[in-house]
Motif scaffolding. Sequence first.
Motif: not given
Length: 260
Positions: A190-205
């Motif tokens: 999840x941290x890797x997704x945020x690093x790659x896409x930006x804070x406030x840009x990632x949605x998870x289940x």
Amino acid sequence: MTDLATRARTLLDLHRPPELLVLANVWDVVSARVVAATPGVRALATASHAIAATFGYEDGEQIPLDLHLDMVGRIARAVDLPVSMDLEAGYGDPGETARRAIGVGVVGGNLEDQLRPLDDAVAAVEAVLRAGRDAGIDFVLNARTDAFLLAEPGADRGALLAEAVRRGQAYLAAGAPVVFVPGVVSREEIAGLVAGLGRGRVSVMSVPAASPPGRELAELGVARVSTGPFTQRVALTALQDAAAELVAGGTLPGATRSLS
């Protein structure tokens, strides 16, 4: 359309950090009303799997679109909160499906890429956003990549993360405000997704007994967490447990509340 435009803007604003948007997915009018009446709930999202199961269909666009939209419209009319619909993969025409969803009161939605060629997936994202503009609203697209969900067993997780980021960046560049990556539960990924896409840009289940709690997701910079079919499974688990207790000679749970 002004009210829809206001609801769309409200839903979009709910994705702004540092707060986490928490969506307990609903599947019919009574579940929507119960969740909407819960303190702290600020928006609703439907779950296609759960709506399909309600009518006896399998997931994956097996429920007829007309029936699916009818239920979502009933939900949208029953509450005073913004409603996001699970559009699945768009039923063969993502733009038209989004247009029809907006017509029944929806202001946002998930759209699966099913790992289609990236150009095709981006075109689908653009079609949905264009439907929103044509309707006069900022449709809040939760652009979903299935890089993890459709991965082969034993696939390299680093490569999957890179592919999710690659696809997510393309969807953000096309105008989607947030990228949904189901199948990710570890803090590191999840941290890797945020690093790659930006804070406030990632949605998870949120997955039972696997996902980090909401407070940790917020700290990681996640914008949104939803529950997919799991909220319906929570309700059905309680129902089956109550039925088992009854047939075993017991009684209904004493803490049962009048919610319908």
